[in-house]
Design a protein around this motif. Sequence first.
Motif, short mmCIF file in Angstrom:
data_model
loop_
_atom_site.label_atom_id
_atom_site.label_comp_id
_atom_site.label_asym_id
_atom_site.label_seq_id
_atom_site.Cartn_x
_atom_site.Cartn_y
_atom_site.Cartn_z
N GLY A 79 57.69 32.50 30.47
CA GLY A 79 56.50 31.81 29.64
C GLY A 79 55.28 33.00 29.52
O GLY A 79 54.95 34.08 29.49
N PHE A 80 53.83 32.15 29.74
CA PHE A 80 52.34 32.86 30.48
C PHE A 80 52.39 33.24 31.52
O PHE A 80 52.95 32.51 32.41
CB PHE A 80 51.52 31.91 29.45
N LYS A 81 51.45 34.36 31.45
CA LYS A 81 51.69 34.85 32.62
C LYS A 81 49.96 34.92 32.82
O LYS A 81 49.44 35.82 31.52
CB LYS A 81 52.94 35.94 33.10
N VAL A 82 49.25 35.80 33.86
CA VAL A 82 47.92 35.89 33.89
C VAL A 82 48.06 37.36 34.83
O VAL A 82 49.26 36.79 35.56
CB VAL A 82 46.56 34.71 34.53
N PHE A 83 47.37 37.79 34.45
CA PHE A 83 47.54 39.52 34.52
C PHE A 83 46.53 40.26 34.91
O PHE A 83 45.20 39.96 33.50
CB PHE A 83 48.29 40.30 34.46
N LEU A 84 46.45 40.78 36.29
CA LEU A 84 44.97 41.36 36.34
C LEU A 84 45.48 42.96 36.69
O LEU A 84 46.34 43.79 38.14
CB LEU A 84 44.07 41.48 36.99
N GLY A 85 45.36 44.78 36.14
CA GLY A 85 45.44 45.36 36.54
C GLY A 85 44.77 46.88 36.75
O GLY A 85 43.75 47.06 36.02
N SER A 86 44.64 48.06 37.14
CA SER A 86 44.34 48.42 36.60
C SER A 86 44.56 50.03 37.78
O SER A 86 45.95 49.84 37.95
CB SER A 86 42.82 48.59 38.48
N VAL A 114 34.51 40.24 35.18
CA VAL A 114 33.24 40.92 35.67
C VAL A 114 34.26 42.00 36.60
O VAL A 114 35.64 42.13 37.40
CB VAL A 114 32.53 40.52 35.95
N TYR A 115 33.08 43.72 36.94
CA TYR A 115 33.06 44.53 37.51
C TYR A 115 32.54 44.47 38.18
O TYR A 115 31.29 44.77 37.74
CB TYR A 115 34.16 45.33 37.06
N ASN A 116 31.90 45.09 39.53
CA ASN A 116 30.60 44.99 40.50
C ASN A 116 31.18 46.38 41.15
O ASN A 116 32.14 46.84 41.93
CB ASN A 116 30.76 44.03 41.41
N TYR A 117 30.89 47.35 40.54
CA TYR A 117 30.73 48.71 41.28
C TYR A 117 30.67 49.23 42.62
O TYR A 117 31.00 49.44 43.54
CB TYR A 117 29.53 49.87 39.91
N ALA A 118 29.21 48.30 42.97
CA ALA A 118 28.69 48.43 44.85
C ALA A 118 29.49 47.87 45.81
O ALA A 118 30.11 48.83 46.60
CB ALA A 118 27.61 47.40 44.51
N THR A 119 30.50 46.96 45.28
CA THR A 119 31.81 46.98 45.86
C THR A 119 32.93 47.86 45.82
O THR A 119 34.19 46.74 45.76
CB THR A 119 31.67 45.07 46.24
N ASN A 120 33.12 47.84 43.83
CA ASN A 120 34.65 48.45 43.81
C ASN A 120 35.17 46.73 43.50
O ASN A 120 36.53 47.14 43.34
CB ASN A 120 34.85 49.17 44.56
N ARG A 121 34.98 45.69 43.12
CA ARG A 121 35.96 45.07 42.75
C ARG A 121 35.78 44.06 41.71
O ARG A 121 34.39 43.70 41.08
CB ARG A 121 35.96 43.91 43.86
N ALA A 122 36.19 43.73 40.62
CA ALA A 122 37.10 42.99 39.78
C ALA A 122 37.72 41.66 39.92
O ALA A 122 38.29 41.63 40.80
CB ALA A 122 37.66 44.11 38.90
N THR A 123 37.14 41.18 38.97
CA THR A 123 37.02 39.19 39.06
C THR A 123 37.71 39.03 37.80
O THR A 123 37.07 39.19 36.43
CB THR A 123 36.25 38.36 39.71
N LEU A 124 38.99 37.74 37.42
CA LEU A 124 39.01 37.77 36.05
C LEU A 124 38.97 36.09 36.22
O LEU A 124 39.94 35.55 37.29
CB LEU A 124 40.58 37.84 35.32
N TYR A 125 38.30 35.29 35.56
CA TYR A 125 38.55 33.82 36.01
C TYR A 125 38.67 33.40 34.50
O TYR A 125 38.83 33.57 33.34
CB TYR A 125 36.96 33.76 35.76
N VAL A 126 39.59 32.20 34.99
CA VAL A 126 40.58 31.63 33.65
C VAL A 126 40.28 30.13 33.73
O VAL A 126 40.14 29.17 35.13
CB VAL A 126 42.02 32.06 33.66
N ASN A 127 39.15 29.47 32.72
CA ASN A 127 38.70 28.31 32.71
C ASN A 127 37.73 28.18 33.71
O ASN A 127 38.08 27.13 34.83
CB ASN A 127 39.66 27.50 32.47
N GLY A 128 37.05 29.09 33.96
CA GLY A 128 36.19 28.79 34.97
C GLY A 128 36.63 29.12 36.72
O GLY A 128 35.66 29.36 37.68
#
Length: 230
Positions: A79-86, A114-128
């Motif tokens: 089915g449908f999946k949501v992913f984040l990878g680096s 979004v990605y914040n270089y200062a904290t080295n963290r990424a976030t994916l928002y899905v429907n907010g």
Amino acid sequence: MRSKTARQLPSYSTHTNKERKIMLRHGAVRTLTKSASYTGVTTKLILPTTINLVNGYVDWYLGIGDAAIEAGISYSSAGFKVFLGSSYNNNSTYFQSNPVASLGKGQTVDLKLVYNYATNRATLYVNGSALPWTDNVNVGLTQNLLGTYNKVKMIHGVEDQGGSSYSQASFSQTQLRMDVAGAIYNTWTDNLSTTNRVVVSTEENPADPNSAAKFTIYNFAPLITKLDPA
């Protein structure tokens, strides 16, 4: 929105760090910004109303950096999946992909990466909202590929044995995040990016050189495609 008929685009080889079974067809259409001027990207994704999946998967996603952070939605037999990878130097620094039962064919989904270089963290928002596996993720050594401002991309992809297809998949109202605070967004237009057909092939995992040939490209930015069987 102005449509474009399908056209022949140059193909490039790239690498992926998601763990996947070797398949015959592994390709994509990639729209990448020309300048490294952005801290993220937001878009609406209109999922195809028809997906004929024979095997493998299809996906539609956003990225930060040429080959650094990628996140979005895939469709497979699960089915449908949501992913984040680096990744860094062709090695995964993070990858999580999980089913999301609320997603369905034909839906419009809001995505923001979004990605914040200062904290080295990424976030994916899905429907907010961020999901537990896409929320404030430390991407480790991937930071070495990135800066405060980066190129961003949008991708429509496939990995299968050639038989899968989908009707039109559309990004729309795509905007570029212009500052660290996220207060300024500008519309992503054709002149800000280039679009190419990409074949994902390595010596260990060879792919058909025509892996991206069966995408019909209707629009470059925002990216709109359909996929036919090989």
